[in-house]
Design an enzyme around this catalytic site. Structure first.
Site, PDB file in Angstrom:
ATOM      1  N   GLU A  32      -2.574  -6.953   2.215  1.00 55.94           N
ATOM      2  CA  GLU A  32      -2.901  -6.663   0.815  1.00 55.94           C
ATOM      3  C   GLU A  32      -2.204  -5.389   0.332  1.00 55.94           C
ATOM      4  O   GLU A  32      -1.783  -5.300  -0.824  1.00 55.94           O
ATOM      5  CB  GLU A  32      -4.422  -6.549   0.638  1.00 55.94           C
ATOM      6  N   HIS A  59       1.236  -6.237  -0.805  1.00 56.28           N
ATOM      7  CA  HIS A  59       1.238  -6.728  -2.187  1.00 56.28           C
ATOM      8  C   HIS A  59       1.163  -5.549  -3.158  1.00 56.28           C
ATOM      9  O   HIS A  59       1.943  -5.465  -4.118  1.00 56.28           O
ATOM     10  CB  HIS A  59       0.019  -7.631  -2.432  1.00 56.28           C
TER      11      HIS A  59
END
Length: 240
Positions: free
Chosen positions: A34, A37
Site C-alpha cells: 500500500e 501505491h
C-alpha cells in the site's frame, strides 16, 4: 493453511513456519504494497495523500482486520486500499495505471528478496537448508516467496477493483471505465465465487508457478555469473 489443518496432512513445524511467514506479510509486506501505491501517487502529484495518513510504512495505517484474518487462514488477504486523487496527475489514466502497478511490483520485489536469501544461504552452506532449523527456514522462505508472487499475480488480474483493472482502464473509453467502476463490487463477489469453486484458483496457481520460476531465476543470476552454485528450483517447489 486452513485446508492443511482440516485435512490433517501437516507437520507442526511447517504450520508454524507458514504462520510466521503470513505474519511477516501482514505486518510488513501488505503495508509495503500500500505504501508503494501511496508513494507513487505522491510522486505523480497527489500531495494530499500525505494528509490522508497513507504515506507511511506503519502497519496500523494499512492493515484491514478482515483482510488480515483471511490472509492468516487462507493465505489470501488484503489491506486497506489507498485513496488516490487522480485529478492531480498530469495524465489521470496513465497515472492511475502506474500507481496501481507499483503494488504488485512491491510483492515481486519482496519475493525476489526471499529467493535472494535462499541463494545466499545455499552458497554459504547447501546442507544447512536440509536439516533441523535450516529446513524450517526453507519452509518459511518458500511459503513467504510463493504467497508474495500469488498476491502479485492475483492483483494483476484485469478485474475491478484489483490493481490490474486500473492498468486495463488506460486502454478503455471513459464510458466503459465508469460502467466497470459502478459494478466493481459485483465483480469482486464474482472473484470470490470463482476462487472457491476452482476455475480461478487453478489459473492463478498455473500463472504463479511460472512467475515464481522467473523471479527465482532472476535471484540466481548474480550467483551464476560468478560461478556460484544456486539452490535448485525443484528443491523449493518440485518440477514445473
Amino acid at each position: 493453511m486452513l485446508s492443511q489443518l482440516l485435512s490433517g496432512h501437516f507437520s507442526v513445524s511447517s504450520i508454524i513456519a507458514q504462520i510466521f511467514a503470513v505474519l511477516l506479510i501482514i505486518f510488513l509486506i501488505l503495508p509495503f504494497h500500500e505504501w508503494a501505491h501511496a508513494q507513487t501517487a505522491y510522486l505523480l502529484g497527489d500531495r494530499g495523500i500525505k494528509q490522508r495518513g497513507r504515506l507511511s510504512l506503519n502497519p496500523l495505517s494499512h492493515i484491514d482486520p478482515i483482510g488480515a484474518v483471511f490472509m492468516l487462514l487462507f493465505g489470501f488477504g488484503w489491506a486497506k486500499p489507498v485513496p488516490v486523487d487522480s485529478r492531480y496527475f498530469r495524465n489521470p489514466k496513465a497515472g492511475m495505471a502506474i500507481t496501481a502497478l507499483m503494488g504488485p511490483v512491491s510483492n515481486l520485489v519482496a519475493a525476489f528478496a526471499g529467493y535472494l536469501v535462499f541463494q545466499i544461504l545455499w552458497a554459504i552452506s547447501p546442507t544447512f537448508l536440509t536439516d533441523g532449523f535450516g529446513s524450517w527456514i526453507l519452509t518459511f522462505l518458500t511459503f513467504y516467496a510463493s504467497v508474495n508472487v500469488q498476491l502479485a499475480v492475483f492483483n494483476l488480474l484485469p478485474i475491478p477493483p484489483l490493481d490490474g483493472s486500473k492498468v486495463m482502464f488506460t486502454f478503455l473509453p471513459d464510458r466503459a471505465v465508469e460502467f466497470l467502476y459502478r459494478y466493481q463490487m459485483v465483480f469482486f463477489a464474482a472473484i470470490f465465487v470463482l476462487l472457491w469453486t476452482g476455475p480461478l484458483s487453478r489459473l492463478l496457481s498455473y500463472l504463479s508457478t511460472w512467475v515464481m520460476y522467473g523471479v527465482y531465476q532472476l535471484s540466481a543470476l548474480p550467483f551464476q555469473l560468478f560461478g556460484v552454485t544456486t539452490v535448485p528450483f525443484t528443491m523449493l517447489y518440485g518440477a514445473l
